[in-house]
Design an enzyme around this catalytic site. Structure first.
Site, PDB file in Angstrom:
ATOM      1  CE1 TYR A   1      -3.954   2.122   0.773  1.00 49.08           C
ATOM      2  CE2 TYR A   1      -2.712   2.924   2.666  1.00 49.08           C
ATOM      3  CZ  TYR A   1      -3.804   3.016   1.813  1.00 49.08           C
ATOM      4  OH  TYR A   1      -4.738   3.998   2.019  1.00 49.08           O
TER       5      TYR A   1
ATOM      6  CE  LYS B   1      -3.780   5.064  -1.217  1.00 48.50           C
ATOM      7  NZ  LYS B   1      -4.803   5.443  -2.222  1.00 48.50           N
TER       8      LYS B   1
HETATM    9  P1  NAI Z   1     -13.666   2.081   1.257  1.00 47.25           P
HETATM   10  O1  NAI Z   1     -13.289   0.646   1.234  1.00 47.25           O
HETATM   11  O2  NAI Z   1     -14.736   2.517   2.202  1.00 47.25           O
HETATM   12  O3  NAI Z   1     -14.051   2.539  -0.205  1.00 47.25           O
HETATM   13  C1  NAI Z   1     -13.261   2.189  -1.304  1.00 47.25           C
HETATM   14  C2  NAI Z   1     -14.180   1.852  -2.460  1.00 47.25           C
HETATM   15  O4  NAI Z   1     -13.381   1.523  -3.606  1.00 47.25           O
HETATM   16  C3  NAI Z   1     -15.080   0.638  -2.174  1.00 47.25           C
HETATM   17  O5  NAI Z   1     -16.453   0.962  -2.323  1.00 47.25           O
HETATM   18  C4  NAI Z   1     -14.627  -0.396  -3.201  1.00 47.25           C
HETATM   19  O6  NAI Z   1     -15.692  -1.210  -3.707  1.00 47.25           O
HETATM   20  C5  NAI Z   1     -14.030   0.484  -4.296  1.00 47.25           C
HETATM   21  N1  NAI Z   1     -13.085  -0.256  -5.126  1.00 47.25           N
HETATM   22  C6  NAI Z   1     -12.121  -1.111  -4.705  1.00 47.25           C
HETATM   23  N2  NAI Z   1     -11.468  -1.621  -5.755  1.00 47.25           N
HETATM   24  C7  NAI Z   1     -12.002  -1.064  -6.866  1.00 47.25           C
HETATM   25  C8  NAI Z   1     -11.738  -1.185  -8.261  1.00 47.25           C
HETATM   26  N3  NAI Z   1     -10.770  -2.006  -8.709  1.00 47.25           N
HETATM   27  N4  NAI Z   1     -12.469  -0.454  -9.122  1.00 47.25           N
HETATM   28  C9  NAI Z   1     -13.453   0.370  -8.679  1.00 47.25           C
HETATM   29  N5  NAI Z   1     -13.765   0.506  -7.380  1.00 47.25           N
HETATM   30  C10 NAI Z   1     -13.041  -0.194  -6.476  1.00 47.25           C
HETATM   31  O7  NAI Z   1     -12.305   2.938   1.527  1.00 47.25           O
HETATM   32  P2  NAI Z   1     -12.030   4.475   1.919  1.00 47.25           P
HETATM   33  O8  NAI Z   1     -11.438   4.512   3.280  1.00 47.25           O
HETATM   34  O9  NAI Z   1     -13.197   5.310   1.615  1.00 47.25           O
HETATM   35  O10 NAI Z   1     -10.808   4.820   0.941  1.00 47.25           O
HETATM   36  C11 NAI Z   1     -10.893   5.727  -0.132  1.00 47.25           C
HETATM   37  C12 NAI Z   1      -9.475   6.117  -0.550  1.00 47.25           C
HETATM   38  O11 NAI Z   1      -8.826   6.838   0.495  1.00 47.25           O
HETATM   39  C13 NAI Z   1      -8.570   4.933  -0.867  1.00 47.25           C
HETATM   40  O12 NAI Z   1      -7.731   5.269  -1.967  1.00 47.25           O
HETATM   41  C14 NAI Z   1      -7.749   4.780   0.388  1.00 47.25           C
HETATM   42  O13 NAI Z   1      -6.535   4.139   0.149  1.00 47.25           O
HETATM   43  C15 NAI Z   1      -7.564   6.239   0.771  1.00 47.25           C
HETATM   44  N6  NAI Z   1      -7.209   6.416   2.168  1.00 47.25           N
HETATM   45  C16 NAI Z   1      -8.155   6.253   3.149  1.00 47.25           C
HETATM   46  C17 NAI Z   1      -7.794   6.498   4.458  1.00 47.25           C
HETATM   47  C18 NAI Z   1      -8.800   6.467   5.528  1.00 47.25           C
HETATM   48  O14 NAI Z   1      -8.475   6.946   6.628  1.00 47.25           O
HETATM   49  N7  NAI Z   1     -10.001   5.959   5.283  1.00 47.25           N
HETATM   50  C19 NAI Z   1      -6.410   6.831   4.851  1.00 47.25           C
HETATM   51  C20 NAI Z   1      -5.528   6.980   3.759  1.00 47.25           C
HETATM   52  C21 NAI Z   1      -5.919   6.777   2.469  1.00 47.25           C
END
Ligand code: NAI
Length: 306
Positions: free
Chosen positions: A167, A171
């Site tokens: 990851y 990133k």
């Molecule tokens: P989440 O798991 O709630 O949402 C991510 C969404 O991406 C999911 O609905 C999933 O179905 C979708 N997804 C996964 N693979 C996919 C693909 N191949 N094609 C299309 N859609 C796909 O995660 P969250 O926390 O909302 O994360 C959003 C972004 O923020 C990510 O890039 C994550 O790495 C980043 N992030 C989040 C943090 C946090 O504190 N929640 C911290 C640092 C980064």
């Protein structure tokens, strides 16, 4: 149709918008008058399976609030899927103005146990996925002489975390991707920025909570909601952000932080050049006062979220 607001009828694609942070970005984009493509594969947190439900549900929420949206269920990890995501915007709305590369998965493993599958899947969704969707949008941005990219990075890469080599690498790769797009496409009026969010979502739910410190950290993260990330994303995606490119921001609850980018901090030189021995005797003592310790995010963000 709600076209008032800072997006004012602009077409915005949000990947991974069926849940978590992406969902809140899509909802705010709809309220701010954007025509929204809600992309989500609908897989599990570790990237298995697919389900059209989450993306369609967010489209219905946007429409119920008077906004305009269409769903797309393709995977960002496939070049052809990314092309179809852009095509969805062109077919439904005739153009694309902003791309938010938010889709993500986690497959955390301590490094000596990380499998090639864990590595490949995370690199594919985050780094390759961000490239795929950006590349598919780039030709349209170039032709129309405008466009905005917002990519998602993480302090797990920018600072550090246990068990996330895949990851963190992805990133940090996204940081390089964003900066390169900003440089290459500035002449076409295209902007590219990164956000490192802090928000409670199901991805955070997969962080190990074995030690009391880890448990406490997760409790703190729960107070940071995904909706707090959306305003900066929509700002950067809209014309309000027209002077901002090549930057890395962090958002934590009500805090917006501008993150540093690597620059030389100290140097040593010898006119006769270096040997391993003179590096040990001369360079090391001079440099080591500026070495970084093995920090993790929580060592740097030592204050409570505001
Ligand atoms: P989440 O798991 O709630 O949402 C991510 C969404 O991406 C999911 O609905 C999933 O179905 C979708 N997804 C996964 N693979 C996919 C693909 N191949 N094609 C299309 N859609 C796909 O995660 P969250 O926390 O909302 O994360 C959003 C972004 O923020 C990510 O890039 C994550 O790495 C980043 N992030 C989040 C943090 C946090 O504190 N929640 C911290 C640092 C980064």
């Amino acid at each position: 149709m709600a076209e008032a607001g800072c997006l004012n009828g602009n077409v915005i694609i949000v990947t991974g918008a069926g849940r978590g942070i992406g969902r809140d970005i899509a909802l705010l984009a709809g309220r701010e008058g954007g025509k929204v493509v809600v992309n989500d594969l609908g897989g599990s947190a570790d990237g298995e399976g697919n389900d059209a439900g989450p993306a369609q549900g967010v489209v219905e929420e946007i429409r119920a609030a008077g906004g305009t949206a269409v769903a797309n269920g393709d995977s960002v990890a496939e070049a052809a899927g990314a092309e179809r995501i852009i095509r969805t915007a062109i077919d439904a709305f005739g153009r694309v103005d902003a791309v938010v590369n938010n889709a993500g998965i986690l497959r955390d493993r301590i490094f000596h146990r990380m499998s090639h599958v864990d590595w490949d899947m995370v690199i594919k969704v985050h780094l390759l996925g961000s490239f795929n969707v950006s590349r598919a949008a780039a030709a349209h941005f170039r032709d129309q002489g405008s466009g905005a990219f917002v990519h998602f990075t993480s302090t797990s890469g920018l600072i550090g975390n246990f068990g996330q080599a895949n990851y963190a690498a992805a990133k940090m790769g996204i940081v390089g991707l964003s900066k390169s797009i900003a440089l290459d496409m500035a002449r076409y009026g295209v902007r590219s920025n990164c956000i490192a969010p802090f928000a409670w979502s199901r991805l955070i739910g997969t962080i190990p909570t074995e030690t009391p410190e880890e448990k406490e950290r997760v409790e703190r993260v729960k107070t940071m909601t995904a909706a707090k990330i959306a305003p900066l994303v929509v700002f950067l995606a809209s014309d309000l952000g027209k002077d901002v490119t090549g930057q890395i921001f962090a958002v934590r609850k009500n805090e917006i932080l501008l993150m540093s980018q690597p620059r030389p901090i100290r140097s040593v030189q010898r006119s006769e050049g270096w040997t391993p021995q003179t590096i040990a005797e001369h360079a090391l003592p001079a440099l080591k006062g500026s070495f970084y310790s093995l920090d993790r995010t929580s060592d740097v963000f030592t204050w409570e979220p505001v």
